[in-house]
Design a protein around this motif. Structure first.
Motif, PDB file in Angstrom:
ATOM      1  N   HIS A  10       0.846  -1.200   0.000  1.00 25.69           N
ATOM      2  CA  HIS A  10       0.000   0.000   0.000  1.00 25.69           C
ATOM      3  C   HIS A  10       0.879   1.246   0.000  1.00 25.69           C
ATOM      4  O   HIS A  10       1.824   1.361   0.776  1.00 25.69           O
ATOM      5  CB  HIS A  10      -0.939   0.003   1.205  1.00 25.69           C
ATOM      6  CG  HIS A  10      -2.101   0.913   1.008  1.00 25.69           C
ATOM      7  ND1 HIS A  10      -2.000   2.283   1.093  1.00 25.69           N
ATOM      8  CD2 HIS A  10      -3.400   0.640   0.696  1.00 25.69           C
ATOM      9  CE1 HIS A  10      -3.179   2.814   0.860  1.00 25.69           C
ATOM     10  NE2 HIS A  10      -4.049   1.844   0.607  1.00 25.69           N
ATOM     11  N   GLU A  38      -4.666  -3.722   8.015  1.00 22.08           N
ATOM     12  CA  GLU A  38      -5.345  -3.478   6.747  1.00 22.08           C
ATOM     13  C   GLU A  38      -5.557  -1.983   6.540  1.00 22.08           C
ATOM     14  O   GLU A  38      -5.748  -1.234   7.489  1.00 22.08           O
ATOM     15  CB  GLU A  38      -6.711  -4.178   6.780  1.00 22.08           C
ATOM     16  CG  GLU A  38      -7.560  -4.010   5.560  1.00 22.08           C
ATOM     17  CD  GLU A  38      -8.921  -4.676   5.684  1.00 22.08           C
ATOM     18  OE1 GLU A  38      -9.572  -4.790   4.633  1.00 22.08           O
ATOM     19  OE2 GLU A  38      -9.346  -5.064   6.792  1.00 22.08           O
ATOM     20  N   THR A  40      -8.274  -0.211   4.209  1.00 24.22           N
ATOM     21  CA  THR A  40      -9.401  -0.542   3.339  1.00 24.22           C
ATOM     22  C   THR A  40      -9.473   0.412   2.145  1.00 24.22           C
ATOM     23  O   THR A  40      -8.838   1.466   2.141  1.00 24.22           O
ATOM     24  CB  THR A  40     -10.733  -0.488   4.108  1.00 24.22           C
ATOM     25  OG1 THR A  40     -11.021   0.871   4.441  1.00 24.22           O
ATOM     26  CG2 THR A  40     -10.700  -1.350   5.353  1.00 24.22           C
ATOM     27  N   ASP A  41     -10.303   0.028   1.167  1.00 18.13           N
ATOM     28  CA  ASP A  41     -10.498   0.870  -0.012  1.00 18.13           C
ATOM     29  C   ASP A  41     -11.113   2.220   0.339  1.00 18.13           C
ATOM     30  O   ASP A  41     -10.904   3.204  -0.361  1.00 18.13           O
ATOM     31  CB  ASP A  41     -11.374   0.157  -1.047  1.00 18.13           C
ATOM     32  CG  ASP A  41     -10.666  -1.041  -1.668  1.00 18.13           C
ATOM     33  OD1 ASP A  41      -9.417  -1.084  -1.638  1.00 18.13           O
ATOM     34  OD2 ASP A  41     -11.366  -1.941  -2.172  1.00 18.13           O
ATOM     35  N   ASP A  42     -11.896   2.255   1.441  1.00 21.59           N
ATOM     36  CA  ASP A  42     -12.500   3.532   1.848  1.00 21.59           C
ATOM     37  C   ASP A  42     -11.657   4.247   2.901  1.00 21.59           C
ATOM     38  O   ASP A  42     -12.148   5.068   3.650  1.00 21.59           O
ATOM     39  CB  ASP A  42     -13.954   3.356   2.286  1.00 21.59           C
ATOM     40  CG  ASP A  42     -14.116   2.359   3.411  1.00 21.59           C
ATOM     41  OD1 ASP A  42     -13.186   1.571   3.682  1.00 21.59           O
ATOM     42  OD2 ASP A  42     -15.186   2.355   4.036  1.00 21.59           O
ATOM     43  N   ARG A  46      -7.034  -0.355   9.821  1.00 19.87           N
ATOM     44  CA  ARG A  46      -7.379  -1.357  10.830  1.00 19.87           C
ATOM     45  C   ARG A  46      -6.087  -1.818  11.495  1.00 19.87           C
ATOM     46  O   ARG A  46      -5.124  -2.195  10.829  1.00 19.87           O
ATOM     47  CB  ARG A  46      -8.119  -2.531  10.193  1.00 19.87           C
ATOM     48  CG  ARG A  46      -9.484  -2.108   9.717  1.00 19.87           C
ATOM     49  CD  ARG A  46     -10.495  -3.234   9.833  1.00 19.87           C
ATOM     50  NE  ARG A  46     -11.819  -2.708   9.542  1.00 19.87           N
ATOM     51  CZ  ARG A  46     -12.440  -2.832   8.378  1.00 19.87           C
ATOM     52  NH1 ARG A  46     -11.869  -3.491   7.400  1.00 19.87           N
ATOM     53  NH2 ARG A  46     -13.638  -2.324   8.210  1.00 19.87           N
TER      54      ARG A  46
END
Length: 111
Positions: A10, A38, A40-42, A46
């Motif tokens: 990322h 994580e 996320t795409d939005d 996390r």
């Protein structure tokens, strides 16, 4: 810190880790740490709370006031930060539900 393959690639990860490295000494002083799981795409980050952070009654406040604030300041693309293993305040053994009750006033002795 180890990351999943998707997280390692990322483009924001290095900036997030720099922000987290700025607060890790404070977490470590109390026996805790965080690990990125994580993004996320939005744009929700996390995390996993590690060590004492996973069971500390102050973890929800530390997450929002410390971790999230630091990350969002350094990486404004991140909308929010969530911990996958945080215990809600209502379930914390040391937590208090409802509104605190003011103590009864202590009478002033008359001399």
């Amino acid at each position: 810190m180890t990351h999943s393959a998707a997280v390692e690639d990322h483009p924001l990860l290095s900036r997030i880790e720099v922000a987290l490295d700025g607060i890790r000494p404070y977490l470590a002083a109390d026996g805790g740490n965080v690990r990125v799981l994580e993004i996320t795409d939005d744009m929700v980050l996390r995390l996993e709370l590690l060590g004492a952070c996973g069971t500390c009654p102050m973890s929800p406040m530390t997450l929002k006031a410390g971790v999230e604030e630091s990350v969002k300041k350094a990486v404004p693309e991140i909308r929010s930060v969530e911990a996958i293993n945080i215990t809600p305040m209502s379930e914390q053994p040391a937590g208090q539900t409802g509104h605190p009750v003011s103590p009864a006033p202590v009478p002033t002795p008359q001399f």
